[in-house]
Design a protein around this motif. Sequence first.
Motif, PDB file in Angstrom:
ATOM      1  N   GLY A  43      13.396  -9.460   6.685  1.00 56.37           N
ATOM      2  CA  GLY A  43      14.562  -8.653   7.053  1.00 56.37           C
ATOM      3  C   GLY A  43      14.704  -7.419   6.186  1.00 56.37           C
ATOM      4  O   GLY A  43      15.020  -6.327   6.666  1.00 56.37           O
ATOM      5  N   LEU A  44      14.455  -7.581   4.897  1.00 53.85           N
ATOM      6  CA  LEU A  44      14.564  -6.452   3.974  1.00 53.85           C
ATOM      7  C   LEU A  44      13.532  -5.381   4.292  1.00 53.85           C
ATOM      8  O   LEU A  44      13.862  -4.191   4.408  1.00 53.85           O
ATOM      9  N   PHE A  45      12.272  -5.768   4.467  1.00 55.68           N
ATOM     10  CA  PHE A  45      11.220  -4.793   4.732  1.00 55.68           C
ATOM     11  C   PHE A  45      11.295  -4.217   6.142  1.00 55.68           C
ATOM     12  O   PHE A  45      10.796  -3.120   6.387  1.00 55.68           O
ATOM     13  N   TYR A  46      11.908  -4.938   7.062  1.00 53.92           N
ATOM     14  CA  TYR A  46      12.089  -4.413   8.411  1.00 53.92           C
ATOM     15  C   TYR A  46      13.005  -3.192   8.372  1.00 53.92           C
ATOM     16  O   TYR A  46      12.752  -2.191   9.042  1.00 53.92           O
ATOM     17  N   ILE A  47      14.059  -3.259   7.588  1.00 57.83           N
ATOM     18  CA  ILE A  47      15.002  -2.150   7.491  1.00 57.83           C
ATOM     19  C   ILE A  47      14.448  -1.025   6.606  1.00 57.83           C
ATOM     20  O   ILE A  47      14.613   0.147   6.892  1.00 57.83           O
ATOM     21  N   GLU A  48      13.774  -1.372   5.530  1.00 59.35           N
ATOM     22  CA  GLU A  48      13.291  -0.379   4.569  1.00 59.35           C
ATOM     23  C   GLU A  48      11.935   0.215   4.947  1.00 59.35           C
ATOM     24  O   GLU A  48      11.413   1.051   4.212  1.00 59.35           O
ATOM     25  N   GLY A  49      11.368  -0.178   6.058  1.00 61.20           N
ATOM     26  CA  GLY A  49      10.042   0.303   6.436  1.00 61.20           C
ATOM     27  C   GLY A  49       9.992   1.783   6.744  1.00 61.20           C
ATOM     28  O   GLY A  49       9.093   2.499   6.286  1.00 61.20           O
ATOM     29  N   ILE A  50      10.941   2.297   7.503  1.00 60.29           N
ATOM     30  CA  ILE A  50      10.920   3.708   7.895  1.00 60.29           C
ATOM     31  C   ILE A  50      11.144   4.631   6.694  1.00 60.29           C
ATOM     32  O   ILE A  50      10.391   5.595   6.525  1.00 60.29           O
ATOM     33  N   PRO A  51      12.143   4.387   5.820  1.00 62.44           N
ATOM     34  CA  PRO A  51      12.249   5.255   4.643  1.00 62.44           C
ATOM     35  C   PRO A  51      11.024   5.198   3.741  1.00 62.44           C
ATOM     36  O   PRO A  51      10.635   6.208   3.146  1.00 62.44           O
ATOM     37  N   THR A  52      10.394   4.048   3.654  1.00 62.62           N
ATOM     38  CA  THR A  52       9.190   3.939   2.843  1.00 62.62           C
ATOM     39  C   THR A  52       8.058   4.770   3.450  1.00 62.62           C
ATOM     40  O   THR A  52       7.323   5.444   2.719  1.00 62.62           O
ATOM     41  N   LEU A  53       7.916   4.751   4.749  1.00 65.28           N
ATOM     42  CA  LEU A  53       6.898   5.574   5.406  1.00 65.28           C
ATOM     43  C   LEU A  53       7.186   7.066   5.234  1.00 65.28           C
ATOM     44  O   LEU A  53       6.253   7.860   5.056  1.00 65.28           O
ATOM     45  N   ILE A  54       8.457   7.450   5.272  1.00 66.04           N
ATOM     46  CA  ILE A  54       8.812   8.858   5.069  1.00 66.04           C
ATOM     47  C   ILE A  54       8.423   9.295   3.661  1.00 66.04           C
ATOM     48  O   ILE A  54       7.868  10.383   3.469  1.00 66.04           O
ATOM     49  N   MET A  55       8.700   8.444   2.667  1.00 66.31           N
ATOM     50  CA  MET A  55       8.305   8.785   1.297  1.00 66.31           C
ATOM     51  C   MET A  55       6.790   8.853   1.154  1.00 66.31           C
ATOM     52  O   MET A  55       6.256   9.719   0.460  1.00 66.31           O
ATOM     53  N   LEU A  56       6.076   7.968   1.812  1.00 61.75           N
ATOM     54  CA  LEU A  56       4.615   7.977   1.761  1.00 61.75           C
ATOM     55  C   LEU A  56       4.054   9.251   2.392  1.00 61.75           C
ATOM     56  O   LEU A  56       3.121   9.863   1.859  1.00 61.75           O
ATOM     57  N   ILE A  57       4.633   9.690   3.494  1.00 61.25           N
ATOM     58  CA  ILE A  57       4.199  10.931   4.130  1.00 61.25           C
ATOM     59  C   ILE A  57       4.441  12.116   3.199  1.00 61.25           C
ATOM     60  O   ILE A  57       3.599  13.012   3.080  1.00 61.25           O
ATOM     61  N   GLY A  58       5.588  12.134   2.514  1.00 60.79           N
ATOM     62  CA  GLY A  58       5.861  13.197   1.556  1.00 60.79           C
ATOM     63  C   GLY A  58       4.854  13.221   0.421  1.00 60.79           C
ATOM     64  O   GLY A  58       4.384  14.296   0.014  1.00 60.79           O
ATOM     65  N   LEU A  59       4.484  12.062  -0.098  1.00 67.13           N
ATOM     66  CA  LEU A  59       3.488  12.000  -1.164  1.00 67.13           C
ATOM     67  C   LEU A  59       2.119  12.465  -0.681  1.00 67.13           C
ATOM     68  O   LEU A  59       1.396  13.152  -1.411  1.00 67.13           O
TER      69      LEU A  59
END
Length: 79
Positions: A43-59
């Motif tokens: 449940g935690l990673f389901y919600i936090e997946g999109i912001p994590t991908l956005i940060m990865l794209i920025g990096l």
Amino acid sequence: MEVGKGILISGAVLFALAFPMAFFIGGMATDDPYGPWWAYWAGLFYIEGIPTLIMLIGLIIIAIIKWRKRKITIDNTLN
């Protein structure tokens, strides 16, 4: 470089804003006494997946821009 930093910062802000909701969703997933132990993390990673991908794209954008800005000297060495 500014684009990458902007995307990275917006991803970090979204990550911070979504964390309380992700914590709540993870807690609700483990509300069932017979629920699996990994339901909280799912449940935690389901919600936090999109912001994590956005940060990865920025990096990735920052890394690509820095890689392209390297200069090659006359003796074929990188600065």
